[in-house]
Write an enzyme that holds these catalytic residues in place. Structure first.
Site, PDB file in Angstrom:
ATOM      1  CD  GLU A   1      -5.986 -51.669 -17.399  1.00  0.00           C
ATOM      2  OE1 GLU A   1      -6.329 -52.143 -18.494  1.00  0.00           O
ATOM      3  OE2 GLU A   1      -5.856 -52.357 -16.369  1.00  0.00           O
TER       4      GLU A   1
ATOM      5  CG  ASP B   1      -8.073 -46.959 -22.562  1.00  0.00           C
ATOM      6  OD1 ASP B   1      -7.159 -47.179 -23.380  1.00  0.00           O
ATOM      7  OD2 ASP B   1      -9.281 -47.016 -22.869  1.00  0.00           O
TER       8      ASP B   1
ATOM      9  CG  ASP C   1      -3.101 -53.373 -18.560  1.00  0.00           C
ATOM     10  OD1 ASP C   1      -3.440 -52.856 -19.645  1.00  0.00           O
ATOM     11  OD2 ASP C   1      -3.410 -54.537 -18.230  1.00  0.00           O
TER      12      ASP C   1
ATOM     13  CD  GLU D   1      -4.218 -48.234 -21.096  1.00  0.00           C
ATOM     14  OE1 GLU D   1      -4.428 -48.126 -22.318  1.00  0.00           O
ATOM     15  OE2 GLU D   1      -4.737 -49.124 -20.396  1.00  0.00           O
TER      16      GLU D   1
END
Length: 231
Positions: free
Chosen positions: A41, A45, A114, A117
């Site tokens: 994650e 991101d 999440d 990502e």
């Protein structure tokens, strides 16, 4: 997760994982223990922000930094990612611990965001930046095509900050007044302290960020009601 389920998800993503274990990891919420998708994650991101920034830079050559920043924020925010996750039915594939599963974690926006990502991070890990970039663009294609510099992309917190900066006033101070409830049912009360305002707006919502945005909007409304000499 069965091979058929993997295949269904990969078809929706437009990407087939060589390592099903990597995809399984990307779908594993921290509530299952270790290993989980938190590191993927984190990676995803960063890649998401970079790819979106590059696409906006190329699409809007005349845009100023602040405009690009607002457009990017709108595309990478949790609500947008949760909508994408819902379209992909990621809630049907997420691996959760027993407590999260019973409390409805498969439908929680933060968990869904999440997952998007983490999947981006997993694609990067397996196939590199080019494949991850293709995935991001594919997932955001419609939203990217609909963007315009004339759109009201600025959220209330950004608008309040720019209002105060343009008048050389201190930035707002967001303070937690009260937290009610437990776990997934928490509600946050946030006050927005703004120089020049006698009243201190307080807003309540299911997340701190949402409450802060509501309080910022209330502060902006109050500021706009002040006589010009008081601004």
């Amino acid at each position: 997760m069965s091979q058929n389920a993997f295949a269904q998800l990969e078809k929706q993503l437009g990407y087939e994982f060589e390592s099903k274990a990597l995809l399984r990891l990307a779908l594993s919420h921290r509530s299952v223990g270790l290993p989980n998708n938190e590191r993927l994650e984190f990676l995803g991101d960063s890649i998401l922000n970079f790819v979106v920034a590059e696409q906006l830079y190329l699409a809007f050559p005349e845009a100023k930094e602040g405009q690009l920043t607002r457009l990017r924020a709108n595309l990478v925010k949790g609500d947008t990612l949760a909508e994408i996750a819902t379209t992909l039915s990621l809630g049907n594939f997420v691996r959760l611990g027993e407590g999260e599963r019973k409390s409805g974690g498969h439908a929680r926006a933060s968990i869904l965001a999440d997952l998007v990502e983490a999947i981006i991070g997993a694609v990067y890990q397996e196939s590199g930046l080019s494949a991850a970039k293709e995935l991001v663009i594919r997932l955001l294609k419609d939203r990217l095509n609909q963007l315009s510099l004339d759109d009201p992309q600025k959220d209330s917190k950004s608008a309040l900050q720019e209002y105060l900066q343009s008048r050389q006033l201190p930035l707002p101070d967001y303070q937690v007044v009260k937290v009610e409830g437990e776990g997934h049912a928490q509600r946050f009360s946030i006050q927005c302290v703004v120089s020049g305002l006698e009243a201190t707006p307080i807003a309540t919502d299911t997340s701190r960020k949402k409450a802060e945005k509501k309080a910022a909007r209330m502060a902006l409304d109050l500021l706009n009601e002040l006589p010009r000499g008081g601004r």
